[in-house]
Enzyme design. Structure first.
Site, PDB file in Angstrom:
ATOM      1  N   GLY A  10       7.058  -5.174 -20.137  1.00 35.31           N
ATOM      2  CA  GLY A  10       5.853  -5.549 -19.392  1.00 35.31           C
ATOM      3  C   GLY A  10       5.523  -4.647 -18.228  1.00 35.31           C
ATOM      4  O   GLY A  10       5.077  -5.122 -17.188  1.00 35.31           O
ATOM      5  N   THR A  11       5.708  -3.331 -18.426  1.00 36.60           N
ATOM      6  CA  THR A  11       5.327  -2.404 -17.361  1.00 36.60           C
ATOM      7  C   THR A  11       4.596  -1.215 -17.961  1.00 36.60           C
ATOM      8  O   THR A  11       4.887  -0.769 -19.057  1.00 36.60           O
ATOM      9  CB  THR A  11       6.544  -1.942 -16.526  1.00 36.60           C
ATOM     10  OG1 THR A  11       6.103  -1.074 -15.476  1.00 36.60           O
ATOM     11  CG2 THR A  11       7.584  -1.251 -17.365  1.00 36.60           C
ATOM     12  N   ALA A  70       5.169 -10.738 -24.259  1.00 35.38           N
ATOM     13  CA  ALA A  70       6.556 -10.911 -23.806  1.00 35.38           C
ATOM     14  C   ALA A  70       7.144 -12.241 -24.263  1.00 35.38           C
ATOM     15  O   ALA A  70       8.324 -12.318 -24.634  1.00 35.38           O
ATOM     16  CB  ALA A  70       6.601 -10.815 -22.281  1.00 35.38           C
ATOM     17  N   HIS A  86      10.776  -3.665  -5.512  1.00 36.31           N
ATOM     18  CA  HIS A  86       9.539  -3.549  -4.727  1.00 36.31           C
ATOM     19  C   HIS A  86       9.396  -4.676  -3.720  1.00 36.31           C
ATOM     20  O   HIS A  86       8.296  -4.900  -3.193  1.00 36.31           O
ATOM     21  CB  HIS A  86       8.320  -3.512  -5.661  1.00 36.31           C
ATOM     22  CG  HIS A  86       8.214  -2.236  -6.444  1.00 36.31           C
ATOM     23  ND1 HIS A  86       7.360  -2.090  -7.514  1.00 36.31           N
ATOM     24  CD2 HIS A  86       8.868  -1.061  -6.313  1.00 36.31           C
ATOM     25  CE1 HIS A  86       7.488  -0.866  -8.011  1.00 36.31           C
ATOM     26  NE2 HIS A  86       8.403  -0.220  -7.302  1.00 36.31           N
ATOM     27  N   GLN A 141      10.193  -4.971 -10.898  1.00 33.75           N
ATOM     28  CA  GLN A 141       9.191  -4.407  -9.985  1.00 33.75           C
ATOM     29  C   GLN A 141       8.356  -5.538  -9.398  1.00 33.75           C
ATOM     30  O   GLN A 141       7.594  -5.328  -8.466  1.00 33.75           O
ATOM     31  CB  GLN A 141       8.274  -3.425 -10.727  1.00 33.75           C
ATOM     32  CG  GLN A 141       8.991  -2.233 -11.327  1.00 33.75           C
ATOM     33  CD  GLN A 141       8.053  -1.418 -12.199  1.00 33.75           C
ATOM     34  OE1 GLN A 141       7.449  -0.441 -11.743  1.00 33.75           O
ATOM     35  NE2 GLN A 141       7.909  -1.832 -13.442  1.00 33.75           N
ATOM     36  N   ASN A 142       8.507  -6.732  -9.985  1.00 33.65           N
ATOM     37  CA  ASN A 142       7.664  -7.858  -9.585  1.00 33.65           C
ATOM     38  C   ASN A 142       8.139  -8.450  -8.264  1.00 33.65           C
ATOM     39  O   ASN A 142       9.338  -8.419  -7.953  1.00 33.65           O
ATOM     40  CB  ASN A 142       7.688  -8.946 -10.666  1.00 33.65           C
ATOM     41  CG  ASN A 142       7.141  -8.432 -11.988  1.00 33.65           C
ATOM     42  OD1 ASN A 142       6.428  -7.431 -12.014  1.00 33.65           O
ATOM     43  ND2 ASN A 142       7.492  -9.084 -13.083  1.00 33.65           N
ATOM     44  N   CYS A 195      10.609  -8.848   9.884  1.00 31.96           N
ATOM     45  CA  CYS A 195      10.148  -8.698  11.270  1.00 31.96           C
ATOM     46  C   CYS A 195      10.170  -7.224  11.682  1.00 31.96           C
ATOM     47  O   CYS A 195      11.214  -6.575  11.635  1.00 31.96           O
ATOM     48  CB  CYS A 195      11.032  -9.507  12.223  1.00 31.96           C
ATOM     49  SG  CYS A 195      10.467  -9.380  13.943  1.00 31.96           S
TER      50      CYS A 195
END
Ligand code: APR
Length: 234
Positions: free
Chosen positions: A175-176, A219, A109, A91-92, A117
């Site tokens: 880590g989420t 982590a 993400h 997601q990072n 553009c």
């Protein structure tokens, strides 16, 4: 558990915290100091592009100064050594996983180091600022936006992720907070297809109850130990 063959790993901001990058929902995190509606929606960009571009220019510069940590390194080691399928879904938007050497990786993400553009739809690797509205290298229009999936927009690579979840026998979340869908629902999809599920996190996430096993801690402690155990069985 018998040796898994196909693994899907989901990471969130917590894996980059020990590299010095801010998470979102900690007490002093990004969403404590900015309103999502001001900096992370298409409407915000239409209303005040300078504010949005500055928010991401600052995060792009911070990500470039950051270094991958032992957790990123361990996942890259797993990616390189694992004989079965591995898909690292992050997601990072930082590039610490790829800088650690991970290859079977997708950014659902988007990415800070990519500019998109809005005139010609071209995407360009971008490490500089966008705040001064540089010309798109393809069409020359001053129409570059951060290649980030904002709230209300469709995350990237969902078909590939859904296919990987349907074929994995181990799903690991690292880590989420489990606060944002569709990522927060991946554990339930994996379970539906019979995978074992493991959560490695500093605190219990909102989806902890869906995991067969949870390990709490940092982590950089949990991930290398987990990868070493897994690779010892290869
Ligand atoms: N080690 C492991 N876990 C950690 C560490 C650490 N050192 N530090 C923090 N964490 C955990 C926290 O306990 C928390 O559960 O990482 C998680 C970070 O949660 P969030 O800040 O909500 O970040 P994330 O889950 O990635 O957010 C998901 O929300 O705003 C959107 O698009 C944004 O991708 C982001 C999504």
């Amino acid at each position: 558990m018998k040796n898994p063959r196909n693994i899907v790993i989901l990471t969130g901001a917590g894996i980059s915290a020990e590299s010095g990058l801010e998470t979102f929902r900690s007490s002093d995190g990004l969403w404590a100091n900015h309103r999502v509606d001001d900096v992370a929606t298409p409407e915000a960009f239409a209303r005040d592009p300078a504010l949005v571009l500055d928010f991401y220019d600052k995060r792009r510069a911070a990500a470039q100064k950051a270094m991958p940590n032992a957790a990123h390194d361990a996942l890259a080691r797993l990616d390189q050594a694992w004989p079965g399928d591995v898909l690292l879904v992050t997601q990072n938007v930082d590039d610490l996983h790829e800088r650690a050497g991970a290859q079977r990786l997708c950014h659902m993400h988007g990415e800070l180091m990519s500019a998109w553009c809005t005139s010609c739809d071209a995407r360009h690797r971008w490490t500089g600022a966008l705040g001064d509205r540089p010309a798109c290298p393809t069409c020359r229009a001053p129409s570059l936006r951060p290649d980030i999936v904002w709230f209300g927009e469709m995350p990237y690579h969902l078909d590939m992720i859904d296919r990987a979840l349907s074929q994995c026998d181990l799903f690991v979340s690292i880590g989420t907070s489990g606060a944002v869908y569709p990522a927060a629902g991946f554990v339930q999809s994996a379970r539906h297809f019979g995978a074992r599920t493991l959560e490695l996190n500093l605190d219990p996430s909102q989806g902890s109850i869906f995991f067969h096993a949870s390990r709490m801690g940092r982590a950089t402690d949990l991930v290398p130990a987990w990868v070493d155990d897994l690779l010892a069985e290869v």
